[in-house]
Design an enzyme around this catalytic site. Structure first.
Site, PDB file in Angstrom:
ATOM      1  NE  ARG A  26       1.181  43.637 -39.848  1.00  0.00           N
ATOM      2  CZ  ARG A  26       2.168  43.748 -41.054  1.00  0.00           C
ATOM      3  NH1 ARG A  26       3.108  43.531 -40.697  1.00  0.00           N
ATOM      4  NH2 ARG A  26       1.634  44.494 -42.044  1.00  0.00           N
ATOM      5  N   GLY A  93      11.732  47.407 -44.015  1.00  0.00           N
ATOM      6  CA  GLY A  93      10.676  48.355 -44.539  1.00  0.00           C
ATOM      7  C   GLY A  93       9.530  48.332 -43.660  1.00  0.00           C
ATOM      8  NE  ARG A 122      11.801  48.727 -49.940  1.00  0.00           N
ATOM      9  CZ  ARG A 122      11.623  48.012 -49.136  1.00  0.00           C
ATOM     10  NH1 ARG A 122      12.694  47.571 -48.192  1.00  0.00           N
ATOM     11  NH2 ARG A 122      10.503  47.039 -48.991  1.00  0.00           N
ATOM     12  CB  SER A 166       1.118  49.029 -49.719  1.00  0.00           C
ATOM     13  OG  SER A 166       2.054  49.107 -48.583  1.00  0.00           O
ATOM     14  CD  GLN A 168       6.118  47.227 -45.846  1.00  0.00           C
ATOM     15  OE1 GLN A 168       6.324  48.585 -46.388  1.00  0.00           O
ATOM     16  NE2 GLN A 168       6.848  46.520 -45.551  1.00  0.00           N
ATOM     17  CG  ASP A 318       7.331  39.588 -49.365  1.00  0.00           C
ATOM     18  OD1 ASP A 318       7.660  40.734 -50.077  1.00  0.00           O
ATOM     19  OD2 ASP A 318       6.777  39.773 -48.141  1.00  0.00           O
ATOM     20  CE  LYS A 345       7.385  44.606 -52.185  1.00  0.00           C
ATOM     21  NZ  LYS A 345       6.419  45.201 -51.026  1.00  0.00           N
ATOM     22  NE  ARG A 391      10.691  38.191 -48.766  1.00  0.00           N
ATOM     23  CZ  ARG A 391      10.570  37.652 -47.329  1.00  0.00           C
ATOM     24  NH1 ARG A 391      10.910  36.331 -47.344  1.00  0.00           N
ATOM     25  NH2 ARG A 391      10.216  38.475 -46.601  1.00  0.00           N
TER      26      ARG A 391
HETATM   27  C1  S3P Z   1       4.909  43.630 -45.581  1.00  0.00           C
HETATM   28  C2  S3P Z   1       4.061  43.960 -46.659  1.00  0.00           C
HETATM   29  C3  S3P Z   1       4.494  43.696 -48.198  1.00  0.00           C
HETATM   30  C4  S3P Z   1       5.575  42.898 -48.364  1.00  0.00           C
HETATM   31  C5  S3P Z   1       6.745  43.081 -46.968  1.00  0.00           C
HETATM   32  C6  S3P Z   1       6.283  43.100 -45.784  1.00  0.00           C
HETATM   33  C7  S3P Z   1       4.180  43.692 -44.436  1.00  0.00           C
HETATM   34  O1  S3P Z   1       5.042  45.062 -48.601  1.00  0.00           O
HETATM   35  O2  S3P Z   1       6.302  43.069 -49.296  1.00  0.00           O
HETATM   36  O3  S3P Z   1       7.889  42.060 -47.146  1.00  0.00           O
HETATM   37  O4  S3P Z   1       4.878  43.304 -43.265  1.00  0.00           O
HETATM   38  O5  S3P Z   1       3.079  44.402 -44.154  1.00  0.00           O
HETATM   39  P1  S3P Z   1       4.059  46.078 -49.049  1.00  0.00           P
HETATM   40  O6  S3P Z   1       2.934  46.252 -48.038  1.00  0.00           O
HETATM   41  O7  S3P Z   1       5.022  47.529 -49.406  1.00  0.00           O
HETATM   42  O8  S3P Z   1       3.542  45.492 -50.405  1.00  0.00           O
END
Ligand code: S3P
Length: 431
Positions: A26, A93, A122, A166, A168, A318, A345, A391
């Site tokens: 970020r 991701g 993904r 989520s 993300q 995670d 994941k 992981r």
């Molecule tokens: C993450 C959010 C999670 C997590 C990933 C990192 C992030 O994913 O599993 O390792 O940095 O926002 P999701 O938002 O798809 O659940």
């Protein structure tokens, strides 16, 4: 590369947790979107977060990696450069899902994001839908998988309810909302990590939370001058689990991020009677900008089984593979429900965790949205395939130290995606 992890004597000593992956991603992206240089202290130098630095470079940011900090000189919110190549996110991701939010606002410019074999599995339809509703044009293979192409547009504000919890996807919409034509609101089914909201607040954006909804008001610029990345609770969790499971262990883990939206694993562990002392953040009513940290004091001890339900899942997403491992050693049943997202994941983590731990002698069953483990108080050992998932690789190593016969991890190198130095740290503590 295969590596054996033998049953270990007590783990002792101190460790500083490696830098947080989520927050590093970020910081690099917000630095690229900001109008002034951003100095990032304690940036994570691992494969995933290097992919993000390279991605923002391709989009016009100047990135300087110095020994003590990373400096990102951004292009501003609406001036990302259209690269003449595909943006490669590698195995990561987070940039795959967050960058499209920024790119959707680059009027008239086109971008393509792609990555490795695992990234190509993904789903990205979850970000395509809200960004299309905001006015951008997006396309993906079979409508769902990378490569993902984004053509930017003048965006409309939106009120959007996420179909899955989520962080993300939430973050993607919040980044797009910064350059839209008014205030946008995102509502999540369950609370998820809020690092984006906290960092946007530090960058002067107007961000408000009301229960499960977050509202961001559009702005001309982000002003973010300095970010210090705390230690990663998800990486630290592997050492914490090792400390709890290997008899006689006592560890001090320093500088762990204890933002309450990331400390679900510690709360689950404490409920299982695991011995961990630290100053965890309580659930915050109003949004705050700070990312709190604490040292954690960990000791080995007996565990009890527990139930983890859907509202707790995003707060420990995670670390759920580790909950399965702890369950093997606990008294009674450990059940995780409402975690279908684990199937999406770096690997299908319900399938790979269940197959992996079964191969080591565990009594574990998969369900569509989780797993159920019957604890035996011990684990035999054997061979665990990481399936290219960092992981899983780290899970196998910790399982080996706590097992009766040791574990050979196939593909241990995957650990470096989020935790370079993992094996060395583990071996040092076990000496
Ligand atoms: C993450 C959010 C999670 C997590 C990933 C990192 C992030 O994913 O599993 O390792 O940095 O926002 P999701 O938002 O798809 O659940």
């Amino acid at each position: 590369m295969n590596q054996r992890f033998e049953p270990s004597g007590p783990l002792t000593g101190e460790l500083t947790a490696p830098a947080d992956k989520s927050i590093s991603h970020r910081a690099a992206m917000l630095g690229a979107m900001a109008s002034y240089p951003l100095r990032i202290e304690n940036y994570l130098h691992a494969a995933d977060t290097t992919s993000t630095l390279n991605a923002v470079r391709a989009l016009g940011a100047l990135v300087e990696v110095r020994p003590e900090e990373v400096v990102v000189r951004g292009t501003g919110l609406r001036e990302a450069r259209e690269p003449d190549v595909t943006i490669d996110v590698g195995n990561a991701g987070t940039p795959l899902r967050l960058l499209p939010g920024w790119l959707a606002a680059q009027e008239g410019r086109a971008f393509t994001l792609d990555g490795d074999e695992s990234i190509r599995r993904r789903p990205v339809d979850r970000v395509i839908e809200p960004l299309r509703l905001m006015g951008a044009t997006l396309d993906a293979r079979e409508g769902r998988y990378p490569p993902l192409s984004v053509r930017g547009a003048r965006l409309h504000s939106i009120s959007y309810t996420l179909p899955v919890a989520s962080a993300q996807v939430k973050s993607c919409v919040l980044l797009a909302a910064l350059a839209a034509d008014g205030a946008s609101t995102v509502t999540e089914p369950e609370r998820s990590r809020d690092h984006t909201e906290r960092m946007l607040l530090s960058a002067g954006a107007r961000v408000h939370r009301n229960g499960r909804s977050v509202t961001v008001t559009n702005t001309d610029e982000l002003v973010l001058e300095r970010v210090r990345v705390p230690g990663d609770p998800s990486s630290a969790a592997f050492m914490i689990a090792a400390g709890v499971l290997v008899g006689g262990s006592r560890l001090l883990i320093r500088d762990v991020g204890v933002n309450w939206t990331r400390s679900g694993f510690l709360r689950i562990l404490m409920r299982m009677q695991g011995i961990v002392l630290g100053d965890l953040e309580d659930e915050t009513g109003e949004l705050i900008a700070q990312e709190p940290v604490s040292d954690l004091d960990v000791a080995a001890g007996g565990l009890e089984g527990t139930f983890v339900g859907p509202e707790e899942v995003p707060l420990a997403i995670d670390e759920l593979p580790l909950v399965a491992l702890l369950g093997c050693f606990a008294e009674g049943e450990t059940v995780v429900r409402g975690a279908h997202e684990l199937r999406l994941k770096e690997s299908d983590r319900i399938a790979t965790v269940v197959e992996g731990l079964r191969g080591l002698g565990a009594d574990i069953e998969a369900t569509d949205d989780g797993f159920a483990v019957t604890g035996a108080g011990h684990l035999r050992g054997g061979v665990l395939d990481a399936h290219g998932d960092h992981r899983l690789a780290m899970l196998g190593a910790v399982a080996g130290l706590a097992s009766r016969e040791g574990v050979e991890v196939r593909g241990i190198e995957a650990a470096a995606v989020s935790y370079p130095g993992f094996v060395e740290d583990l071996e040092r503590l076990a000496r």
